[in-house]
Design an enzyme around this catalytic site. Structure first.
Site, PDB file in Angstrom:
ATOM      1  N   LYS A  75       0.850  -1.192   0.000  1.00 33.01           N
ATOM      2  CA  LYS A  75       0.000   0.000   0.000  1.00 33.01           C
ATOM      3  C   LYS A  75       0.885   1.241   0.000  1.00 33.01           C
ATOM      4  CE  LYS A  75      -3.990   1.978   2.481  1.00 33.01           C
ATOM      5  NZ  LYS A  75      -4.980   1.749   3.567  1.00 33.01           N
ATOM      6  N   SER A 150      -9.957   1.473   2.427  1.00 31.41           N
ATOM      7  CA  SER A 150      -9.098   2.308   1.612  1.00 31.41           C
ATOM      8  C   SER A 150      -8.002   1.541   0.887  1.00 31.41           C
ATOM      9  CB  SER A 150      -8.430   3.363   2.499  1.00 31.41           C
ATOM     10  OG  SER A 150      -7.560   2.739   3.451  1.00 31.41           O
ATOM     11  N   SER A 174     -10.320  -1.124   6.505  1.00 33.33           N
ATOM     12  CA  SER A 174      -9.706  -0.883   5.197  1.00 33.33           C
ATOM     13  C   SER A 174      -8.963  -2.074   4.603  1.00 33.33           C
ATOM     14  CB  SER A 174      -8.756   0.317   5.279  1.00 33.33           C
ATOM     15  OG  SER A 174      -9.481   1.506   5.449  1.00 33.33           O
TER      16      SER A 174
END
Length: 483
Positions: A75, A150, A174
Protein backbone atom coordinates in the site's frame (compact mmCIF):
# COMPACT_ATOMS: atom_id res chain seq x y z
CA UNK A 1 -1.43 -17.01 -9.55
CA UNK A 2 -0.13 -19.74 -7.23
CA UNK A 3 -0.39 -19.28 -3.48
CA UNK A 4 2.18 -17.68 -1.18
CA UNK A 5 3.19 -21.02 0.34
CA UNK A 6 3.40 -22.94 -2.95
CA UNK A 7 5.57 -20.23 -4.57
CA UNK A 8 7.92 -19.97 -1.60
CA UNK A 9 8.34 -23.72 -1.36
CA UNK A 10 8.91 -24.11 -5.11
CA UNK A 11 11.59 -21.39 -5.07
CA UNK A 12 13.28 -22.80 -1.98
CA UNK A 13 13.43 -26.29 -3.55
CA UNK A 14 14.69 -24.95 -6.86
CA UNK A 15 11.60 -26.15 -8.73
CA UNK A 16 11.00 -22.62 -9.88
CA UNK A 17 13.14 -19.49 -10.11
CA UNK A 18 12.21 -16.28 -8.37
CA UNK A 19 12.86 -14.53 -11.68
CA UNK A 20 10.10 -16.52 -13.41
CA UNK A 21 7.70 -15.62 -10.60
CA UNK A 22 8.58 -11.95 -10.95
CA UNK A 23 8.07 -12.06 -14.71
CA UNK A 24 4.65 -13.71 -14.25
CA UNK A 25 3.61 -11.01 -11.77
CA UNK A 26 4.81 -8.18 -14.03
CA UNK A 27 3.03 -9.72 -17.04
CA UNK A 28 -0.25 -9.83 -15.10
CA UNK A 29 0.20 -6.20 -14.05
CA UNK A 30 0.90 -5.15 -17.64
CA UNK A 31 -2.15 -7.07 -18.89
CA UNK A 32 -4.73 -5.73 -16.44
CA UNK A 33 -3.50 -2.68 -14.56
CA UNK A 34 -4.10 -0.28 -17.41
CA UNK A 35 -7.80 -0.75 -16.75
CA UNK A 36 -7.92 -1.63 -13.04
CA UNK A 37 -5.37 0.93 -11.76
CA UNK A 38 -4.33 -1.11 -8.74
CA UNK A 39 -0.79 0.31 -8.77
CA UNK A 40 0.48 3.87 -8.41
CA UNK A 41 4.10 2.81 -8.96
CA UNK A 42 5.41 -0.39 -10.53
CA UNK A 43 9.00 -1.09 -9.48
CA UNK A 44 9.85 -3.41 -12.37
CA UNK A 45 13.63 -3.05 -12.36
CA UNK A 46 13.89 -3.28 -8.58
CA UNK A 47 11.65 -6.37 -8.53
CA UNK A 48 13.68 -8.17 -11.17
CA UNK A 49 16.89 -7.32 -9.30
CA UNK A 50 15.39 -8.64 -6.05
CA UNK A 51 14.34 -11.86 -7.81
CA UNK A 52 17.83 -12.38 -9.27
CA UNK A 53 19.31 -11.81 -5.81
CA UNK A 54 17.06 -14.53 -4.38
CA UNK A 55 18.07 -16.95 -7.14
CA UNK A 56 21.76 -16.11 -6.60
CA UNK A 57 21.37 -16.68 -2.88
CA UNK A 58 19.93 -20.13 -3.50
CA UNK A 59 22.68 -20.91 -6.01
CA UNK A 60 25.26 -20.14 -3.30
CA UNK A 61 23.56 -22.66 -1.04
CA UNK A 62 22.34 -20.07 1.45
CA UNK A 63 19.08 -20.58 3.33
CA UNK A 64 16.11 -18.70 1.90
CA UNK A 65 13.44 -16.87 3.86
CA UNK A 66 9.79 -17.78 4.38
CA UNK A 67 8.70 -15.60 1.46
CA UNK A 68 11.41 -16.60 -1.02
CA UNK A 69 10.48 -15.21 -4.41
CA UNK A 70 6.93 -14.29 -3.34
CA UNK A 71 5.59 -11.03 -4.85
CA UNK A 72 4.09 -8.83 -2.13
CA UNK A 73 2.61 -5.49 -3.23
CA UNK A 74 2.67 -2.56 -0.79
CA UNK A 75 0.00 0.00 0.00
CA UNK A 76 1.32 3.46 -0.86
CA UNK A 77 1.03 4.51 2.80
CA UNK A 78 4.04 2.32 3.66
CA UNK A 79 7.40 4.07 3.52
CA UNK A 80 9.64 2.34 1.02
CA UNK A 81 13.24 3.49 0.71
CA UNK A 82 13.86 5.45 -2.48
CA UNK A 83 10.43 4.66 -3.97
CA UNK A 84 7.67 7.30 -4.38
CA UNK A 85 5.37 7.10 -1.36
CA UNK A 86 2.40 9.44 -1.49
CA UNK A 87 -0.49 7.87 0.46
CA UNK A 88 -2.36 8.78 -2.76
CA UNK A 89 -2.15 12.49 -1.89
CA UNK A 90 -0.84 15.39 -3.95
CA UNK A 91 0.67 16.88 -0.81
CA UNK A 92 3.27 14.07 -0.81
CA UNK A 93 3.92 14.30 -4.54
CA UNK A 94 7.57 13.53 -5.18
CA UNK A 95 8.32 12.23 -1.67
CA UNK A 96 10.81 9.34 -1.56
CA UNK A 97 11.39 8.07 2.00
CA UNK A 98 15.00 7.59 3.12
CA UNK A 99 14.06 4.43 5.03
CA UNK A 100 11.84 1.32 4.92
CA UNK A 101 8.86 0.78 7.18
CA UNK A 102 9.55 -2.07 9.60
CA UNK A 103 7.12 -4.36 7.75
CA UNK A 104 8.87 -3.63 4.45
CA UNK A 105 12.28 -4.36 5.95
CA UNK A 106 10.95 -7.66 7.33
CA UNK A 107 9.52 -8.64 3.93
CA UNK A 108 12.90 -7.97 2.33
CA UNK A 109 14.67 -10.01 5.04
CA UNK A 110 12.30 -12.91 4.28
CA UNK A 111 13.30 -12.73 0.55
CA UNK A 112 9.95 -11.39 -0.69
CA UNK A 113 10.00 -9.42 -3.94
CA UNK A 114 8.03 -6.19 -4.34
CA UNK A 115 6.17 -5.36 -7.59
CA UNK A 116 5.26 -1.84 -6.49
CA UNK A 117 3.04 0.51 -4.52
CA UNK A 118 -0.74 0.24 -4.66
CA UNK A 119 -3.52 2.77 -4.92
CA UNK A 120 -5.66 3.78 -1.94
CA UNK A 121 -8.01 6.44 -0.69
CA UNK A 122 -6.02 9.56 0.16
CA UNK A 123 -4.39 9.07 3.58
CA UNK A 124 -6.61 5.96 3.94
CA UNK A 125 -9.70 8.14 4.32
CA UNK A 126 -12.36 6.33 2.35
CA UNK A 127 -14.16 3.07 1.70
CA UNK A 128 -14.03 2.82 -2.09
CA UNK A 129 -10.54 3.86 -3.34
CA UNK A 130 -12.28 6.66 -5.23
CA UNK A 131 -10.70 9.31 -2.98
CA UNK A 132 -7.23 8.78 -4.40
CA UNK A 133 -5.72 11.94 -5.87
CA UNK A 134 -4.54 9.78 -8.78
CA UNK A 135 -7.91 8.31 -9.82
CA UNK A 136 -10.02 5.35 -8.69
CA UNK A 137 -9.25 1.64 -8.70
CA UNK A 138 -11.79 -0.73 -10.28
CA UNK A 139 -13.08 -4.06 -9.00
CA UNK A 140 -11.65 -6.92 -11.14
CA UNK A 141 -14.87 -8.94 -10.81
CA UNK A 142 -16.96 -6.12 -12.31
CA UNK A 143 -15.12 -2.99 -13.41
CA UNK A 144 -18.21 -0.83 -12.88
CA UNK A 145 -17.98 -1.59 -9.15
CA UNK A 146 -15.79 -0.28 -6.34
CA UNK A 147 -13.10 -2.57 -4.93
CA UNK A 148 -13.75 -1.13 -1.46
CA UNK A 149 -11.20 0.86 0.48
CA UNK A 150 -9.10 2.31 1.61
CA UNK A 151 -6.67 -0.48 0.65
CA UNK A 152 -8.46 -1.15 -2.64
CA UNK A 153 -5.31 -1.30 -4.75
CA UNK A 154 -3.73 -3.96 -2.54
CA UNK A 155 -6.93 -6.04 -2.63
CA UNK A 156 -7.18 -5.79 -6.42
CA UNK A 157 -3.52 -6.72 -6.89
CA UNK A 158 -4.30 -10.05 -5.19
CA UNK A 159 -7.79 -10.63 -6.56
CA UNK A 160 -6.65 -9.97 -10.15
CA UNK A 161 -3.70 -12.36 -9.86
CA UNK A 162 -0.99 -9.69 -10.04
CA UNK A 163 0.52 -10.86 -6.75
CA UNK A 164 -0.41 -13.67 -4.33
CA UNK A 165 -0.14 -11.29 -1.38
CA UNK A 166 -0.02 -7.62 -0.49
CA UNK A 167 0.01 -5.37 2.54
CA UNK A 168 -2.69 -2.89 3.47
CA UNK A 169 -3.58 -0.85 6.51
CA UNK A 170 -6.84 -1.14 8.43
CA UNK A 171 -8.10 1.74 10.56
CA UNK A 172 -11.84 0.99 10.45
CA UNK A 173 -12.07 -1.89 7.99
CA UNK A 174 -9.71 -0.88 5.20
CA UNK A 175 -8.34 -4.41 4.77
CA UNK A 176 -11.43 -6.50 5.51
CA UNK A 177 -14.01 -4.56 3.46
CA UNK A 178 -11.98 -4.51 0.19
CA UNK A 179 -11.13 -8.18 0.72
CA UNK A 180 -14.86 -8.92 0.92
CA UNK A 181 -15.62 -6.79 -2.15
CA UNK A 182 -12.97 -8.40 -4.35
CA UNK A 183 -13.03 -12.02 -3.14
CA UNK A 184 -9.69 -12.44 -1.40
CA UNK A 185 -8.55 -12.94 2.20
CA UNK A 186 -7.84 -9.85 4.33
CA UNK A 187 -6.48 -10.00 7.89
CA UNK A 188 -6.34 -7.22 10.48
CA UNK A 189 -4.14 -8.32 13.39
CA UNK A 190 -4.50 -7.36 17.04
CA UNK A 191 -3.53 -3.75 17.69
CA UNK A 192 0.17 -3.86 18.59
CA UNK A 193 0.88 -7.22 16.93
CA UNK A 194 2.51 -5.52 13.90
CA UNK A 195 4.74 -2.46 14.07
CA UNK A 196 3.32 0.74 12.58
CA UNK A 197 6.77 2.31 12.18
CA UNK A 198 6.93 3.70 8.67
CA UNK A 199 3.15 3.69 8.10
CA UNK A 200 1.91 7.17 7.18
CA UNK A 201 -0.46 7.78 10.08
CA UNK A 202 -4.19 8.40 9.79
CA UNK A 203 -5.50 7.60 13.32
CA UNK A 204 -2.73 6.24 15.50
CA UNK A 205 -4.86 4.44 18.10
CA UNK A 206 -6.62 2.50 15.31
CA UNK A 207 -4.15 2.04 12.44
CA UNK A 208 -2.91 -1.50 11.86
CA UNK A 209 -0.94 -3.11 9.02
CA UNK A 210 -2.04 -6.51 7.77
CA UNK A 211 -1.92 -8.86 4.77
CA UNK A 212 -4.14 -9.68 1.83
CA UNK A 213 -3.60 -13.10 0.24
CA UNK A 214 -5.25 -15.49 -2.17
CA UNK A 215 -5.75 -18.03 0.62
CA UNK A 216 -5.86 -18.11 4.41
CA UNK A 217 -2.56 -19.94 4.84
CA UNK A 218 -0.80 -17.32 2.72
CA UNK A 219 -2.16 -14.54 4.95
CA UNK A 220 -0.91 -16.48 7.97
CA UNK A 221 2.58 -16.80 6.53
CA UNK A 222 2.85 -13.11 5.63
CA UNK A 223 1.62 -12.12 9.10
CA UNK A 224 4.17 -14.44 10.72
CA UNK A 225 6.90 -12.54 8.83
CA UNK A 226 5.79 -8.98 9.58
CA UNK A 227 4.59 -9.49 13.19
CA UNK A 228 6.69 -9.12 16.32
CA UNK A 229 8.01 -6.49 18.66
CA UNK A 230 9.70 -3.41 17.25
CA UNK A 231 11.47 -0.84 19.39
CA UNK A 232 10.63 1.88 16.85
CA UNK A 233 6.90 1.66 17.72
CA UNK A 234 5.90 2.38 21.33
CA UNK A 235 2.61 0.49 20.85
CA UNK A 236 4.31 -2.66 19.56
CA UNK A 237 3.66 -5.65 21.84
CA UNK A 238 6.53 -7.78 23.14
CA UNK A 239 4.56 -11.02 23.12
CA UNK A 240 5.51 -14.41 21.65
CA UNK A 241 4.20 -15.16 18.18
CA UNK A 242 2.38 -18.52 17.93
CA UNK A 243 2.64 -20.81 14.91
CA UNK A 244 0.06 -19.16 12.68
CA UNK A 245 0.36 -21.57 9.75
CA UNK A 246 -0.19 -24.59 12.00
CA UNK A 247 -3.42 -22.95 13.18
CA UNK A 248 -4.73 -23.09 9.61
CA UNK A 249 -4.82 -26.89 9.74
CA UNK A 250 -6.28 -27.17 13.23
CA UNK A 251 -9.71 -28.78 13.69
CA UNK A 252 -12.53 -26.43 14.67
CA UNK A 253 -14.55 -29.20 16.26
CA UNK A 254 -15.90 -28.06 19.60
CA UNK A 255 -15.27 -24.35 19.00
CA UNK A 256 -18.01 -21.98 20.13
CA UNK A 257 -18.99 -19.30 17.62
CA UNK A 258 -20.96 -16.22 18.62
CA UNK A 259 -23.50 -14.74 16.21
CA UNK A 260 -24.53 -11.17 17.13
CA UNK A 261 -28.09 -10.22 16.17
CA UNK A 262 -26.93 -6.62 15.73
CA UNK A 263 -24.93 -7.67 12.63
CA UNK A 264 -27.97 -9.22 10.93
CA UNK A 265 -30.33 -6.27 11.38
CA UNK A 266 -32.09 -3.88 9.00
CA UNK A 267 -29.91 -2.70 6.12
CA UNK A 268 -28.20 -6.04 5.51
CA UNK A 269 -28.52 -7.25 1.92
CA UNK A 270 -30.64 -10.46 1.82
CA UNK A 271 -28.11 -12.34 -0.32
CA UNK A 272 -25.25 -11.38 2.01
CA UNK A 273 -27.27 -12.60 4.99
CA UNK A 274 -28.23 -15.88 3.30
CA UNK A 275 -24.71 -16.72 2.14
CA UNK A 276 -23.06 -15.78 5.44
CA UNK A 277 -25.61 -17.82 7.40
CA UNK A 278 -24.99 -20.75 5.03
CA UNK A 279 -21.24 -20.48 5.72
CA UNK A 280 -21.90 -20.48 9.47
CA UNK A 281 -24.11 -23.56 9.04
CA UNK A 282 -21.23 -25.35 7.29
CA UNK A 283 -18.98 -24.52 10.24
CA UNK A 284 -21.60 -26.16 12.47
CA UNK A 285 -21.33 -29.30 10.35
CA UNK A 286 -17.56 -29.19 10.96
CA UNK A 287 -18.25 -29.44 14.68
CA UNK A 288 -18.58 -25.82 15.82
CA UNK A 289 -21.47 -24.81 18.02
CA UNK A 290 -23.29 -21.54 17.39
CA UNK A 291 -24.52 -19.24 20.14
CA UNK A 292 -26.27 -15.85 20.12
CA UNK A 293 -24.22 -13.00 21.62
CA UNK A 294 -25.07 -9.39 22.38
CA UNK A 295 -22.96 -6.57 20.97
CA UNK A 296 -25.48 -3.93 21.88
CA UNK A 297 -23.29 -0.87 21.33
CA UNK A 298 -22.56 -1.77 17.70
CA UNK A 299 -25.09 0.87 16.60
CA UNK A 300 -22.84 3.57 18.10
CA UNK A 301 -19.65 2.44 16.35
CA UNK A 302 -19.90 4.66 13.27
CA UNK A 303 -20.45 7.86 15.26
CA UNK A 304 -17.74 6.92 17.77
CA UNK A 305 -15.22 6.09 15.07
CA UNK A 306 -15.76 9.31 13.14
CA UNK A 307 -15.10 11.40 16.25
CA UNK A 308 -11.96 9.56 17.39
CA UNK A 309 -10.45 8.93 13.96
CA UNK A 310 -10.96 12.49 12.71
CA UNK A 311 -9.54 13.94 15.94
CA UNK A 312 -6.38 11.89 15.55
CA UNK A 313 -6.19 12.68 11.83
CA UNK A 314 -6.35 16.43 12.45
CA UNK A 315 -3.30 16.07 14.68
CA UNK A 316 -1.35 13.61 12.52
CA UNK A 317 -1.82 15.56 9.30
CA UNK A 318 -0.61 18.84 10.82
CA UNK A 319 2.93 17.81 9.85
CA UNK A 320 2.16 18.19 6.13
CA UNK A 321 2.76 21.91 5.73
CA UNK A 322 5.05 22.39 2.75
CA UNK A 323 8.23 22.48 4.87
CA UNK A 324 9.23 18.87 5.48
CA UNK A 325 7.67 16.74 2.73
CA UNK A 326 6.52 16.81 -0.87
CA UNK A 327 4.42 19.70 -2.16
CA UNK A 328 5.17 23.35 -1.35
CA UNK A 329 3.05 26.16 -2.78
CA UNK A 330 4.35 29.74 -2.52
CA UNK A 331 1.42 32.17 -2.25
CA UNK A 332 1.12 35.45 -4.00
CA UNK A 333 3.55 37.86 -2.26
CA UNK A 334 0.94 40.60 -1.92
CA UNK A 335 -1.53 38.18 -0.30
CA UNK A 336 1.14 36.98 2.09
CA UNK A 337 1.88 40.44 3.42
CA UNK A 338 5.21 41.88 4.44
CA UNK A 339 5.87 40.14 7.71
CA UNK A 340 7.77 36.87 7.69
CA UNK A 341 5.27 35.13 10.02
CA UNK A 342 2.36 36.08 7.79
CA UNK A 343 4.21 34.79 4.74
CA UNK A 344 4.88 31.48 6.48
CA UNK A 345 1.22 31.07 7.48
CA UNK A 346 0.16 31.92 3.96
CA UNK A 347 2.52 29.24 2.59
CA UNK A 348 1.08 26.68 5.02
CA UNK A 349 -2.44 27.53 3.91
CA UNK A 350 -1.70 27.55 0.20
CA UNK A 351 0.15 24.23 0.39
CA UNK A 352 -2.52 22.44 2.41
CA UNK A 353 -5.32 23.88 0.27
CA UNK A 354 -3.67 22.66 -2.92
CA UNK A 355 -2.37 19.38 -1.50
CA UNK A 356 -5.31 17.87 0.37
CA UNK A 357 -8.41 16.51 -1.32
CA UNK A 358 -11.98 17.29 -0.19
CA UNK A 359 -12.48 14.20 2.02
CA UNK A 360 -9.21 14.83 3.86
CA UNK A 361 -10.16 18.47 4.42
CA UNK A 362 -13.59 17.40 5.68
CA UNK A 363 -12.06 15.04 8.25
CA UNK A 364 -9.43 17.56 9.39
CA UNK A 365 -12.18 20.11 10.00
CA UNK A 366 -14.34 17.57 11.87
CA UNK A 367 -11.39 16.48 13.98
CA UNK A 368 -10.32 20.02 14.78
CA UNK A 369 -13.89 20.87 15.81
CA UNK A 370 -14.29 17.93 18.23
CA UNK A 371 -10.96 18.73 19.86
CA UNK A 372 -11.66 22.45 20.23
CA UNK A 373 -12.35 24.18 23.55
CA UNK A 374 -15.98 23.79 24.54
CA UNK A 375 -16.53 20.68 22.42
CA UNK A 376 -13.85 18.27 23.67
CA UNK A 377 -15.92 16.85 26.56
CA UNK A 378 -19.13 16.75 24.53
CA UNK A 379 -17.68 14.80 21.61
CA UNK A 380 -14.15 13.40 22.00
CA UNK A 381 -14.35 12.42 25.67
CA UNK A 382 -17.82 10.90 25.21
CA UNK A 383 -16.63 8.95 22.17
CA UNK A 384 -13.78 7.48 24.21
CA UNK A 385 -16.31 6.35 26.83
CA UNK A 386 -18.46 4.66 24.18
CA UNK A 387 -15.33 3.00 22.78
CA UNK A 388 -14.86 1.40 26.19
CA UNK A 389 -18.47 0.14 26.12
CA UNK A 390 -17.91 -1.43 22.69
CA UNK A 391 -14.77 -3.12 23.98
CA UNK A 392 -16.70 -4.44 27.01
CA UNK A 393 -19.37 -5.89 24.70
CA UNK A 394 -16.69 -8.07 23.11
CA UNK A 395 -15.15 -9.00 26.47
CA UNK A 396 -18.53 -10.25 27.67
CA UNK A 397 -19.12 -12.16 24.42
CA UNK A 398 -15.70 -13.83 24.57
CA UNK A 399 -16.48 -15.06 28.07
CA UNK A 400 -18.75 -17.64 26.45
CA UNK A 401 -17.53 -18.05 22.82
CA UNK A 402 -14.19 -18.52 21.04
CA UNK A 403 -14.89 -16.22 18.08
CA UNK A 404 -17.60 -13.97 16.66
CA UNK A 405 -18.80 -14.62 13.10
CA UNK A 406 -20.77 -12.12 11.00
CA UNK A 407 -20.84 -10.42 7.58
CA UNK A 408 -17.84 -8.27 6.67
CA UNK A 409 -19.92 -5.67 4.84
CA UNK A 410 -23.70 -5.09 4.63
CA UNK A 411 -23.77 -5.31 0.82
CA UNK A 412 -21.68 -6.65 -2.05
CA UNK A 413 -19.53 -4.10 -3.89
CA UNK A 414 -21.43 -0.94 -4.81
CA UNK A 415 -21.11 0.95 -8.09
CA UNK A 416 -18.29 3.43 -8.63
CA UNK A 417 -19.69 6.91 -7.98
CA UNK A 418 -22.75 5.59 -6.15
CA UNK A 419 -21.79 6.95 -2.73
CA UNK A 420 -19.23 9.69 -3.40
CA UNK A 421 -21.78 12.50 -2.96
CA UNK A 422 -23.21 11.00 0.23
CA UNK A 423 -20.44 10.68 2.88
CA UNK A 424 -22.76 9.18 5.53
CA UNK A 425 -23.84 6.40 3.18
CA UNK A 426 -20.17 5.70 2.43
CA UNK A 427 -19.28 5.65 6.14
CA UNK A 428 -22.08 3.10 6.84
CA UNK A 429 -20.44 0.58 4.49
CA UNK A 430 -17.92 0.00 7.31
CA UNK A 431 -20.54 -0.55 10.02
CA UNK A 432 -19.55 -4.21 10.61
CA UNK A 433 -15.79 -3.67 10.60
CA UNK A 434 -15.54 -0.60 12.85
CA UNK A 435 -16.33 -2.29 16.21
CA UNK A 436 -13.37 -4.71 16.02
CA UNK A 437 -11.09 -1.79 15.11
CA UNK A 438 -12.29 0.28 18.06
CA UNK A 439 -11.72 -2.72 20.36
CA UNK A 440 -8.27 -3.49 18.87
CA UNK A 441 -9.21 -7.09 18.07
CA UNK A 442 -7.91 -9.44 15.34
CA UNK A 443 -10.38 -10.01 12.52
CA UNK A 444 -10.34 -11.57 9.08
CA UNK A 445 -12.55 -11.56 5.99
CA UNK A 446 -12.74 -14.77 4.01
CA UNK A 447 -14.80 -15.28 0.83
CA UNK A 448 -17.99 -17.33 0.97
CA UNK A 449 -20.42 -18.14 -1.86
CA UNK A 450 -20.79 -15.08 -4.11
CA UNK A 451 -24.01 -13.27 -4.95
CA UNK A 452 -26.00 -14.32 -8.04
CA UNK A 453 -24.40 -11.38 -9.84
CA UNK A 454 -21.00 -12.97 -9.24
CA UNK A 455 -19.93 -10.26 -6.79
CA UNK A 456 -17.96 -11.64 -3.82
CA UNK A 457 -19.28 -11.77 -0.25
CA UNK A 458 -17.12 -11.95 2.86
CA UNK A 459 -17.50 -13.74 6.19
CA UNK A 460 -15.85 -11.84 9.05
CA UNK A 461 -14.32 -13.74 11.98
CA UNK A 462 -13.37 -11.71 15.07
CA UNK A 463 -11.21 -13.11 17.88
CA UNK A 464 -9.92 -12.30 21.34
CA UNK A 465 -6.86 -10.02 21.64
CA UNK A 466 -3.75 -11.85 20.34
CA UNK A 467 -5.83 -14.90 19.39
CA UNK A 468 -5.03 -14.83 15.68
CA UNK A 469 -4.65 -18.65 15.73
CA UNK A 470 -8.38 -19.19 16.46
CA UNK A 471 -9.34 -16.60 13.84
CA UNK A 472 -7.17 -18.38 11.26
CA UNK A 473 -8.46 -21.85 12.20
CA UNK A 474 -12.08 -20.82 11.68
CA UNK A 475 -11.21 -18.92 8.50
CA UNK A 476 -9.37 -21.91 7.03
CA UNK A 477 -12.33 -24.16 7.83
CA UNK A 478 -14.74 -21.70 6.20
CA UNK A 479 -12.46 -21.47 3.17
CA UNK A 480 -12.29 -25.25 2.82
CA UNK A 481 -16.04 -25.68 3.13
CA UNK A 482 -16.70 -23.00 0.50
CA UNK A 483 -14.70 -24.85 -2.17
Amino acid sequence: MDTVVSIAEAVRKGERSALSVAEESLAAIEARDGSLHAFLTVTKDEMLAQARAVDDKRARGEALGLLAGVPVALKDALCTRGVPTTAASKILDGYRPPYDATVVARLRAADAIVPGKTNQDEFAMGSSTERSAYGPTKNPVDETKSPGGSSGGSAVAVAAGMAPASLGSDTGGSIRQPAAFTGCVGLKPTYGRVSRFGLIAFASSLDQIGPFANDVRGAARVLSVIAGHDGHDATSLATPLPDLEAACGRSVKGMKLGVPAQYFASGLDPEVEANVRAAIARLEKDGCTVHPVELSHTKLAVATYYVIATAEASSNLARFDGVRYGLRVEPDARAAGDKQASALRAMYGATRDAGFGPEVKRRILLGTFVLSAGHYDAYYLKAQKVRTLIKRDFEQAFASVDAVVCPTAPTPAFALGEKTSDPLSMYLSDIYTLPASLAGLPAISVPVAPAKSGLPIGLQIIGRPLDEPTVLSVAAAAEASAR
